[in-house]
Design a protein around this motif. Structure first.
Motif, PDB file in Angstrom:
ATOM      1  N   PRO A 110      33.768  35.369  49.365  1.00 42.57           N
ATOM      2  CA  PRO A 110      34.791  34.596  48.638  1.00 42.57           C
ATOM      3  C   PRO A 110      34.973  35.062  47.195  1.00 42.57           C
ATOM      4  N   GLU A 111      34.041  35.851  46.730  1.00 42.85           N
ATOM      5  CA  GLU A 111      34.114  36.394  45.376  1.00 42.85           C
ATOM      6  C   GLU A 111      35.014  37.631  45.296  1.00 42.85           C
ATOM      7  N   ALA A 112      35.423  38.163  46.443  1.00 42.48           N
ATOM      8  CA  ALA A 112      36.219  39.400  46.473  1.00 42.48           C
ATOM      9  C   ALA A 112      37.649  39.143  46.009  1.00 42.48           C
ATOM     10  N   GLY A 113      38.173  40.072  45.206  1.00 41.59           N
ATOM     11  CA  GLY A 113      39.563  39.983  44.778  1.00 41.59           C
ATOM     12  C   GLY A 113      40.384  41.162  45.212  1.00 41.59           C
ATOM     13  N   MET A 114      39.711  42.286  45.547  1.00 39.62           N
ATOM     14  CA  MET A 114      40.406  43.522  45.895  1.00 39.62           C
ATOM     15  C   MET A 114      39.606  44.229  46.978  1.00 39.62           C
ATOM     16  N   VAL A 115      40.237  44.458  48.125  1.00 39.74           N
ATOM     17  CA  VAL A 115      39.545  45.064  49.270  1.00 39.74           C
ATOM     18  C   VAL A 115      40.453  46.118  49.891  1.00 39.74           C
ATOM     19  N   SER A 116      39.899  47.303  50.113  1.00 42.63           N
ATOM     20  CA  SER A 116      40.652  48.384  50.743  1.00 42.63           C
ATOM     21  C   SER A 116      40.120  48.672  52.137  1.00 42.63           C
ATOM     22  N   PRO A 117      40.995  49.087  53.063  1.00 44.94           N
ATOM     23  CA  PRO A 117      40.535  49.502  54.385  1.00 44.94           C
ATOM     24  C   PRO A 117      40.063  50.956  54.405  1.00 44.94           C
ATOM     25  N   VAL A 118      39.986  51.574  53.228  1.00 46.52           N
ATOM     26  CA  VAL A 118      39.552  52.966  53.114  1.00 46.52           C
ATOM     27  C   VAL A 118      38.363  53.035  52.157  1.00 46.52           C
ATOM     28  N   PRO A 119      37.144  53.213  52.668  1.00 44.90           N
ATOM     29  CA  PRO A 119      35.972  53.292  51.784  1.00 44.90           C
ATOM     30  C   PRO A 119      35.880  54.647  51.105  1.00 44.90           C
ATOM     31  N   SER A 120      35.232  54.676  49.945  1.00 45.92           N
ATOM     32  CA  SER A 120      34.984  55.919  49.224  1.00 45.92           C
ATOM     33  C   SER A 120      33.548  55.920  48.733  1.00 45.92           C
ATOM     34  N   SER A 121      32.860  57.018  48.953  1.00 47.87           N
ATOM     35  CA  SER A 121      31.481  57.140  48.479  1.00 47.87           C
ATOM     36  C   SER A 121      31.400  57.164  46.959  1.00 47.87           C
ATOM     37  N   LEU A 122      32.514  57.436  46.300  1.00 50.84           N
ATOM     38  CA  LEU A 122      32.535  57.516  44.841  1.00 50.84           C
ATOM     39  C   LEU A 122      33.095  56.250  44.205  1.00 50.84           C
ATOM     40  N   GLY A 123      33.333  55.233  45.004  1.00 48.48           N
ATOM     41  CA  GLY A 123      33.908  54.002  44.473  1.00 48.48           C
ATOM     42  C   GLY A 123      33.039  53.330  43.434  1.00 48.48           C
ATOM     43  N   TYR A 124      31.728  53.507  43.528  1.00 45.03           N
ATOM     44  CA  TYR A 124      30.812  52.868  42.589  1.00 45.03           C
ATOM     45  C   TYR A 124      30.980  53.429  41.172  1.00 45.03           C
ATOM     46  N   ARG A 125      31.571  54.624  41.028  1.00 44.60           N
ATOM     47  CA  ARG A 125      31.724  55.258  39.723  1.00 44.60           C
ATOM     48  C   ARG A 125      32.829  54.629  38.881  1.00 44.60           C
ATOM     49  N   SER A 126      33.633  53.798  39.479  1.00 39.22           N
ATOM     50  CA  SER A 126      34.726  53.162  38.749  1.00 39.22           C
ATOM     51  C   SER A 126      34.201  52.351  37.564  1.00 39.22           C
ATOM     52  N   LYS A 127      34.979  52.336  36.491  1.00 38.56           N
ATOM     53  CA  LYS A 127      34.644  51.488  35.340  1.00 38.56           C
ATOM     54  C   LYS A 127      34.961  50.023  35.610  1.00 38.56           C
ATOM     55  N   GLU A 167      42.615  39.809  64.630  1.00 41.42           N
ATOM     56  CA  GLU A 167      42.370  38.375  64.618  1.00 41.42           C
ATOM     57  C   GLU A 167      43.025  37.731  63.404  1.00 41.42           C
ATOM     58  N   ILE A 168      43.617  36.578  63.614  1.00 42.12           N
ATOM     59  CA  ILE A 168      44.200  35.822  62.504  1.00 42.12           C
ATOM     60  C   ILE A 168      43.098  35.032  61.825  1.00 42.12           C
ATOM     61  N   LEU A 169      43.072  35.104  60.509  1.00 45.00           N
ATOM     62  CA  LEU A 169      42.045  34.415  59.736  1.00 45.00           C
ATOM     63  C   LEU A 169      42.221  32.905  59.867  1.00 45.00           C
ATOM     64  N   LYS A 170      41.166  32.231  60.314  1.00 44.90           N
ATOM     65  CA  LYS A 170      41.257  30.783  60.505  1.00 44.90           C
ATOM     66  C   LYS A 170      41.401  30.059  59.172  1.00 44.90           C
ATOM     67  N   GLU A 171      40.667  30.546  58.185  1.00 45.82           N
ATOM     68  CA  GLU A 171      40.745  29.916  56.868  1.00 45.82           C
ATOM     69  C   GLU A 171      40.320  30.921  55.806  1.00 45.82           C
ATOM     70  N   LEU A 172      41.098  31.038  54.753  1.00 46.71           N
ATOM     71  CA  LEU A 172      40.729  31.877  53.630  1.00 46.71           C
ATOM     72  C   LEU A 172      39.920  31.036  52.652  1.00 46.71           C
ATOM     73  N   PRO A 173      38.648  31.375  52.438  1.00 45.11           N
ATOM     74  CA  PRO A 173      37.837  30.580  51.521  1.00 45.11           C
ATOM     75  C   PRO A 173      38.434  30.550  50.118  1.00 45.11           C
ATOM     76  N   GLU A 174      38.196  29.485  49.420  1.00 41.10           N
ATOM     77  CA  GLU A 174      38.654  29.391  48.045  1.00 41.10           C
ATOM     78  C   GLU A 174      37.971  30.463  47.202  1.00 41.10           C
ATOM     79  N   ALA A 175      38.711  31.027  46.273  1.00 41.18           N
ATOM     80  CA  ALA A 175      38.173  32.091  45.433  1.00 41.18           C
ATOM     81  C   ALA A 175      36.978  31.597  44.629  1.00 41.18           C
ATOM     82  N   GLN A 176      35.952  32.436  44.540  1.00 41.33           N
ATOM     83  CA  GLN A 176      34.746  32.102  43.785  1.00 41.33           C
ATOM     84  C   GLN A 176      34.383  33.257  42.851  1.00 41.33           C
ATOM     85  N   PRO A 177      35.179  33.516  41.828  1.00 44.17           N
ATOM     86  CA  PRO A 177      34.932  34.660  40.943  1.00 44.17           C
ATOM     87  C   PRO A 177      33.697  34.471  40.068  1.00 44.17           C
ATOM     88  N   MET A 178      33.180  35.596  39.561  1.00 46.24           N
ATOM     89  CA  MET A 178      32.112  35.555  38.580  1.00 46.24           C
ATOM     90  C   MET A 178      32.667  35.009  37.258  1.00 46.24           C
TER      91      MET A 178
END
Length: 337
Positions: A138-155, A293-304
């Motif tokens: 629920p803390e996620a705000g941005m999700v891609s269907p394409v993973p990258s091994s270098l994604g951790y290097r982002s600022k 599958e259709i999402l039954k419920e989108l959890p409420e956002a829980q940001p840091m």
């Protein structure tokens, strides 16, 4: 002169039955220049794969961002033929990628909005796999269907690093689809990954699931709350110039949201040149029986919180800049990563 009362005044509340919108800006000004000559072919692969792989709670916004007549006619035919494509926004000039996207984002109500370039091939189940990440994080705000091994290097993964260190777990896992990583670097015309990057990527996990840390934004799904944290002024750049960082990456991170990707690869970046493998892959997509599958419920956002964001930033610099090799050794990676 006005006669009678507008009936919409009695029913003036906006509501939607769907919860996921896909926004695709299209800029193909001609089909003669080498850079654009395959543009319409690539666009058709993009749209056909999208139409095949979305579920029934999805709507699509297509944006003609200064296209030539052939492309405009194709976009108009899509709008006329497909109910799920409920918006076709036309501009005779190139508004720029960010402004084109925001023209649709700011006028719609869906809680999840996927932004994608017009050269993306969507693969079977991309949507349900992305939505599962939102459901499990629920803390996620941005999700891609394409993973990258270098994604951790982002600022822009500071909130993600905080979460991984203090609420979840950071670890290296085996790459599921090295083909996806190879296809991406081929599509941009340069080598990105060392051999170790094709074997391992850095993930974050909780008690429910695991996702890859970081992602690009040639295709990514965002919570609508992310856009609310973006600058209010019009973007001054057509493309690059830090525009996507300013309007997508920084708002997501500073608002306290995680930046993640699915573990498997569920889309391809095609680039601007058609290749024979694309047609073969498209045939596979069209012949597949999608299990979206259709999402039954989108959890409420829980940001840091903002404090947690800054703590994550400090640890990102400390671990990934100052003592990266030592930290990764502790995680089982002994070669330069």
């Amino acid at each position: 002169m006005r006669i009678g009362a507008n009936p919409e005044k009695e029913n003036n509340q906006l509501s939607v039955e769907h919860y996921h919108r896909v926004v695709i800006p299209v800029y193909i000004p001609n089909l003669e220049e080498d850079y654009f000559k395959d543009g319409l072919v690539i666009l058709k692969l993009c749209i056909q794969s999208l139409l095949k792989t979305i579920h029934s709670k999805t709507k699509i916004s297509l944006i003609d961002n200064g296209c030539c007549n052939e492309v405009i006619e194709y976009l108009q035919s899509l709008y006329n033929e497909h109910d799920c494509i409920d918006q076709l926004l036309n501009s005779k000039i190139n508004l720029g990628k960010v402004n084109a996207i925001y023209s649709a984002v700011k006028s719609n109500l869906e809680p999840l909005i996927t932004i994608a370039d017009a050269d993306v091939m969507f693969l079977e189940n991309w949507q349900s796999e992305v939505e599962k990440v939102f459901a499990n994080f629920p803390e996620a705000g941005m999700v891609s269907p394409v993973p990258s091994s270098l994604g951790y290097r982002s600022k822009f993964v500071n909130s993600t690093i905080y979460y991984g260190l203090f609420k979840g777990k950071i670890k290296f896992e085996d790459v599921i689809s090295s083909e996806g990583l190879k296809k991406f670097q081929e599509s941009i015309g340069r080598d990105m990954y060392d051999p170790i990057h094709l074997e391992k990527y850095l993930t974050v996990s909780n008690k429910k699931a695991t996702a890859v840390i970081g992602c690009g934004h040639f295709v990514a799904t965002l919570r609508v709350e992310v856009f609310k944290s973006a600058p209010a002024e019009v973007c001054q750049h057509k493309i690059v110039g830090g525009s996507e960082n300013l309007y997508f990456d920084i708002p997501n991170d500073q608002a306290g949201f995680l930046r993640l990707a699915t573990k498997n690869n569920y889309a391809y970046h095609l680039g601007n040149a058609f290749e024979s493998w694309m047609e073969k892959k498209m045939e596979e997509v069209l012949s597949s029986s999608s299990n979206n599958e259709i999402l039954k419920e989108l959890p409420e956002a829980q940001p840091m919180s903002r404090l947690q964001y800054y703590i994550g930033k400090l640890f990102r610099i400390f671990l990934f800049k100052k003592f990266k090799r030592q930290y990764f050794k502790l995680k089982g990676i002994k070669v330069p990563y």
